[in-house]
Motif scaffolding. Structure first.
Motif, PDB file in Angstrom:
ATOM      1  N   ASP A 193       0.812  -1.215   0.000  1.00  0.00           N
ATOM      2  CA  ASP A 193       0.000   0.000   0.000  1.00  0.00           C
ATOM      3  C   ASP A 193       0.850   1.271   0.000  1.00  0.00           C
ATOM      4  OD1 ASP A 193      -3.207   0.306   0.635  1.00  0.00           O
ATOM      5  OD2 ASP A 193      -2.021   2.118   1.014  1.00  0.00           O
ATOM      6  N   ILE A 194       0.375   2.260  -0.725  1.00  0.00           N
ATOM      7  CA  ILE A 194       1.133   3.502  -0.861  1.00  0.00           C
ATOM      8  C   ILE A 194       1.147   4.298   0.447  1.00  0.00           C
ATOM      9  CG2 ILE A 194      -0.727   5.025  -1.687  1.00  0.00           C
ATOM     10  CD1 ILE A 194       1.445   5.856  -3.915  1.00  0.00           C
ATOM     11  N   SER A 195       0.238   3.968   1.350  1.00  0.00           N
ATOM     12  CA  SER A 195       0.233   4.676   2.645  1.00  0.00           C
ATOM     13  C   SER A 195       1.459   4.293   3.490  1.00  0.00           C
ATOM     14  CB  SER A 195      -1.053   4.372   3.416  1.00  0.00           C
ATOM     15  OG  SER A 195      -1.159   2.991   3.643  1.00  0.00           O
ATOM     16  N   ASP A 196       2.161   3.214   3.105  1.00  0.00           N
ATOM     17  CA  ASP A 196       3.396   2.852   3.804  1.00  0.00           C
ATOM     18  C   ASP A 196       4.501   3.882   3.581  1.00  0.00           C
ATOM     19  OD1 ASP A 196       2.058   0.513   4.280  1.00  0.00           O
ATOM     20  OD2 ASP A 196       3.112  -0.644   2.720  1.00  0.00           O
ATOM     21  N   VAL A 197       4.403   4.614   2.471  1.00  0.00           N
ATOM     22  CA  VAL A 197       5.469   5.569   2.135  1.00  0.00           C
ATOM     23  C   VAL A 197       5.230   6.858   2.908  1.00  0.00           C
ATOM     24  CG1 VAL A 197       6.612   6.839   0.278  1.00  0.00           C
ATOM     25  CG2 VAL A 197       5.642   4.570  -0.179  1.00  0.00           C
ATOM     26  N   LYS A 198       6.186   7.182   3.768  1.00  0.00           N
ATOM     27  CA  LYS A 198       6.057   8.406   4.566  1.00  0.00           C
ATOM     28  C   LYS A 198       6.588   9.594   3.777  1.00  0.00           C
ATOM     29  CE  LYS A 198       4.960   6.511   8.680  1.00  0.00           C
ATOM     30  NZ  LYS A 198       5.999   5.887   9.507  1.00  0.00           N
ATOM     31  N   GLY A 199       5.976  10.761   4.017  1.00  0.00           N
ATOM     32  CA  GLY A 199       6.450  11.989   3.380  1.00  0.00           C
ATOM     33  C   GLY A 199       6.354  11.896   1.865  1.00  0.00           C
ATOM     34  N   HIS A 200       7.286  12.527   1.182  1.00  0.00           N
ATOM     35  CA  HIS A 200       7.372  12.458  -0.280  1.00  0.00           C
ATOM     36  C   HIS A 200       6.049  12.802  -0.979  1.00  0.00           C
ATOM     37  CE1 HIS A 200      11.424  11.128  -0.370  1.00  0.00           C
ATOM     38  NE2 HIS A 200      11.196   9.946   0.166  1.00  0.00           N
ATOM     39  N   ASP A 201       5.373  13.817  -0.491  1.00  0.00           N
ATOM     40  CA  ASP A 201       4.092  14.176  -1.099  1.00  0.00           C
ATOM     41  C   ASP A 201       4.232  14.512  -2.583  1.00  0.00           C
ATOM     42  OD1 ASP A 201       2.867  13.756   1.261  1.00  0.00           O
ATOM     43  OD2 ASP A 201       2.847  15.864   1.893  1.00  0.00           O
ATOM     44  N   PHE A 202       5.346  15.174  -2.916  1.00  0.00           N
ATOM     45  CA  PHE A 202       5.547  15.575  -4.306  1.00  0.00           C
ATOM     46  C   PHE A 202       5.691  14.336  -5.203  1.00  0.00           C
ATOM     47  CE2 PHE A 202       8.393  16.941  -7.813  1.00  0.00           C
ATOM     48  CZ  PHE A 202       7.622  17.968  -8.333  1.00  0.00           C
ATOM     49  N   ALA A 203       6.513  13.391  -4.778  1.00  0.00           N
ATOM     50  CA  ALA A 203       6.733  12.183  -5.581  1.00  0.00           C
ATOM     51  C   ALA A 203       5.466  11.340  -5.661  1.00  0.00           C
ATOM     52  CB  ALA A 203       7.876  11.363  -4.994  1.00  0.00           C
ATOM     53  N   LYS A 204       4.709  11.304  -4.585  1.00  0.00           N
ATOM     54  CA  LYS A 204       3.465  10.526  -4.598  1.00  0.00           C
ATOM     55  C   LYS A 204       2.441  11.143  -5.540  1.00  0.00           C
ATOM     56  CE  LYS A 204       3.006   8.492  -0.007  1.00  0.00           C
ATOM     57  NZ  LYS A 204       2.282   8.732   1.237  1.00  0.00           N
ATOM     58  N   ARG A 205       2.380  12.457  -5.515  1.00  0.00           N
ATOM     59  CA  ARG A 205       1.469  13.156  -6.426  1.00  0.00           C
ATOM     60  C   ARG A 205       1.894  12.854  -7.873  1.00  0.00           C
ATOM     61  NH1 ARG A 205      -3.227  15.605  -8.092  1.00  0.00           N
ATOM     62  NH2 ARG A 205      -2.766  17.345  -9.477  1.00  0.00           N
ATOM     63  N   ALA A 206       3.200  12.890  -8.130  1.00  0.00           N
ATOM     64  CA  ALA A 206       3.709  12.605  -9.477  1.00  0.00           C
ATOM     65  C   ALA A 206       3.325  11.174  -9.882  1.00  0.00           C
ATOM     66  CB  ALA A 206       5.218  12.776  -9.522  1.00  0.00           C
ATOM     67  N   ALA A 207       3.432  10.244  -8.937  1.00  0.00           N
ATOM     68  CA  ALA A 207       3.087   8.849  -9.236  1.00  0.00           C
ATOM     69  C   ALA A 207       1.593   8.737  -9.556  1.00  0.00           C
ATOM     70  CB  ALA A 207       3.441   7.958  -8.053  1.00  0.00           C
ATOM     71  N   GLU A 208       0.788   9.496  -8.848  1.00  0.00           N
ATOM     72  CA  GLU A 208      -0.646   9.473  -9.116  1.00  0.00           C
ATOM     73  C   GLU A 208      -0.960  10.006 -10.521  1.00  0.00           C
ATOM     74  OE1 GLU A 208      -3.088  11.234  -6.068  1.00  0.00           O
ATOM     75  OE2 GLU A 208      -4.721  11.692  -7.459  1.00  0.00           O
ATOM     76  N   ILE A 209      -0.311  11.092 -10.885  1.00  0.00           N
ATOM     77  CA  ILE A 209      -0.529  11.654 -12.228  1.00  0.00           C
ATOM     78  C   ILE A 209      -0.061  10.654 -13.289  1.00  0.00           C
ATOM     79  CG2 ILE A 209       0.154  13.508 -13.805  1.00  0.00           C
ATOM     80  CD1 ILE A 209       0.505  15.234 -11.197  1.00  0.00           C
ATOM     81  N   ALA A 210       1.118  10.071 -13.034  1.00  0.00           N
ATOM     82  CA  ALA A 210       1.650   9.096 -13.987  1.00  0.00           C
ATOM     83  C   ALA A 210       0.672   7.934 -14.154  1.00  0.00           C
ATOM     84  CB  ALA A 210       3.001   8.577 -13.505  1.00  0.00           C
ATOM     85  N   ALA A 211       0.146   7.435 -13.036  1.00  0.00           N
ATOM     86  CA  ALA A 211      -0.790   6.314 -13.104  1.00  0.00           C
ATOM     87  C   ALA A 211      -2.070   6.733 -13.829  1.00  0.00           C
ATOM     88  CB  ALA A 211      -1.122   5.824 -11.695  1.00  0.00           C
ATOM     89  N   ALA A 212      -2.511   7.947 -13.582  1.00  0.00           N
ATOM     90  CA  ALA A 212      -3.765   8.402 -14.177  1.00  0.00           C
ATOM     91  C   ALA A 212      -3.667   8.503 -15.699  1.00  0.00           C
ATOM     92  CB  ALA A 212      -4.170   9.747 -13.580  1.00  0.00           C
ATOM     93  N   GLY A 213      -2.534   8.984 -16.201  1.00  0.00           N
ATOM     94  CA  GLY A 213      -2.416   9.185 -17.649  1.00  0.00           C
ATOM     95  C   GLY A 213      -1.551   8.131 -18.314  1.00  0.00           C
TER      96      GLY A 213
END
Ligand SMILES: Nc1ncnc2c1ncn2[C@@H]1O[C@H](COP(=O)(O)OP(=O)(O)O)[C@@H](O)[C@H]1O
Ligand SMILES: [Mg+2]
Length: 507
Positions: A193-213
């Protein structure tokens, strides 16, 4: 009886062709032997030894005479050990051990010397193809392949343990119920689960955008900052697999012999080949033209960790399949095509020692080394990556924080909604995501409002964007707007997209 014909199949890549195993016994011959003719490979040639022992050890005789086994049609190459069973059945028929017509059945399976049936690879494509055929035959296969068979609807499949079990069933001494169809669960939980990753809000947001498109993405950061950890969690935020995708992925695993005891694969694959892997391992091939990592990653994620360490020829060989979404493997007489549609994710350190830009460790690389290291991921490969992220070291207070982050399922929900918007817009062009848009479509689908237009103009000037990188930024901006449920790409979407361009290190 001196003749028997048994139905089976052979596969070439994902294609399935019917094969008839003919057994003829010449009882007047002086020398008793078995010949196998009809383009079988060495494994098929060895069948005769396995079949002989299996029949003998199961208490059945071998027909007395010179036996010719013909694999028809004889112009198609047959491979693998799954012809053992149809050959044995042909002999049992010719020896009149079987007392009924077996024309309604298709057989395949490998035999052990004691007569047990062993699991064979590539069963699912065969069953799917048979279930779509006009005259749906019943199938007899090894019990170890029953899980795979349970993923196929509308086909009568009987799983047998060994030759005795088979004869008893065919002769009507015992009953068997066909393998039951199991409605696959595509609503599965997420394994990491992605909730295991602490911090890194910017990278997580980027991963979400990447997954979305379905944008390819690169993570750069010092050792231990969490690049691999985050990459592993991308399959879990991608949209759930459709039934069609799940079947396609399962077929490829079946052909590769990697299905283990799983039925249908309902979780998107994550493949992470080591940087020493050969081109064949990654692209596919070898003597039996097996699918490589890029096809095993189909409908999922191909992750190249420590990307600059990969060999140049391997990276070079990746270009075409990434572009086309399929790979063609040519061998002497045979060309096989496998799908290779995956999200491409790479990670790398900022330099060879790993610590450039870190505020605690000292980097021991020279400027030239750092430049050379980063240049490895340039050129044509870089053109295929839409989103670049630099990940900072995790601060202690972020690491120790107990605030709970969003779960993969929460993120996935947004991703699925954004993907649906893209499908509505792009399915007429037979595309599925923003990353696939051509230049023309980008012009049409990612039109900016006036503030956005001004921002783009100044970005082109200040950041010296080239034509190709403008398209890339616009595609990402389109996805951000889709996540935001906006039909028009606004200035704020573009502004965010501009942050994901590749940054040259300031040396
Ligand atoms: N942001 C993070 N949140 C939670 N754990 C982390 C984080 N970053 C690193 N870790 C821990 O450190 C380990 C190493 O991280 P990893 O992803 O392998 O780093 P990298 O690939 O960047 O070298 C992880 O398995 C995890 O236990
Ligand atoms: Mg790592």
């Amino acid at each position: 009886m001196n003749y028997a014909g048994v139905s089976t199949v052979t596969t070439i890549g994902l294609n399935v062709l019917p094969v008839t195993v003919e057994v003829d016994v010449d009882r007047r011959a002086v020398i008793y032997d078995i010949d196998i003719v009809g383009l079988g490979d060495t494994v098929v040639k060895e069948s005769k030894k396995r079949v002989k022992s299996a029949l003998k050890n199961s208490g059945f005789g071998i027909p007395q005479g010179r036996i010719t086994v013909n694999l028809a049609p004889s112009d198609v190459k047959k491979e693998g050990s799954y012809l053992d069973l149809p050959i044995a059945v042909g002999m049992l028929q010719a020896a009149e051990v079987l007392n009924r017509d077996i024309g309604e059945f298709v057989f395949f399976g490998e035999l052990g010397l004691d007569g047990t049936l062993r699991k064979v690879r590539g069963v699912l494509p065969i069953l799917l193809s048979l279930s779509q055929g006009k005259n749906r035959a019943a199938v007899i296969l090894p019990i170890e392949n029953a899980r795979e068979a349970s993923a196929v609807r509308g086909l009568k499949v009987y799983a047998v343990r060994d030759l005795k079990d088979l004869v008893s069933f065919l002769n009507g001494y015992s009953k068997k119920t066909p393998v039951e169809f199991v409605q696959p669960d595509l609503e599965h939980a997420v394994s990491a689960d992605i909730s295991d990753v602490k911090g890194h809000d910017f990278a997580k947001r980027a991963a979400e955008i990447a997954a979305a498109g379905q944008h390819n993405i690169s993570f750069r950061g010092s050792p231990g900052c969490g690049k691999t950890m985050l990459a592993r969690r991308i399959p879990g935020i991608l949209p759930r697999m459709t039934m069609e995708e799940a079947l396609e992925t399962t077929m490829i695993y079946s052909i590769a012999g990697l299905l283990d005891d799983k039925g249908l694969i309902s979780e998107r694959p994550f493949r992470s080949p080591h940087h020493t892997a050969s081109t064949t391992a990654i692209i596919g091939g070898g003597t039996d033209a097996r699918p490589g990592e890029i096809s095993l990653a189909n409908n999922g994620v191909l992750f190249l960790d420590e990307f600059p360490e990969f060999r140049k020829d391997v990276i070079e060989a990746l270009r075409q399949p990434i572009e086309d979404g399929t790979v063609t493997i040519a061998r002497a007489k045979l060309t096989v095509r496998y799908p290779s549609r995956f999200m491409f994710v790479v990670a790398q350190n900022p330099c060879a020692c790993g610590w450039y830009g870190d505020n605690v460790h000292e980097c021991t690389c020279s400027w030239n080394d750092i430049r050379r290291y980063n240049r490895k991921v340039s050129g044509p490969m870089e053109d295929r990556i839409d989103i670049f992220v630099d990940m900072p070291r995790l601060e202690f207070k972020e690491y120790a924080s107990r605030t709970s982050a969003e779960t993969s399922l929460q993120v996935r929900e947004r991703v699925e909604r954004a993907r649906k918007r893209q499908l509505d817009r792009l399915s007429a062009f037979r595309l599925r995501s923003n990353s696939q848009m051509t230049h023309k479509l980008v012009q049409k689908m990612a039109s900016l409002d006036s503030a956005g237009g001004k921002l783009l103009e100044s970005a082109i000037e200040k950041m010296k964007l080239t034509g190709r990188s403008i398209d890339r930024v616009l595609k990402v901006a389109r996805t951000i707007a889709d996540l935001d449920d906006e039909e028009t790409v606004l200035a704020r979407h573009l502004a965010e997209a501009l942050q994901y361009r590749k940054k040259t290190l300031e040396l």
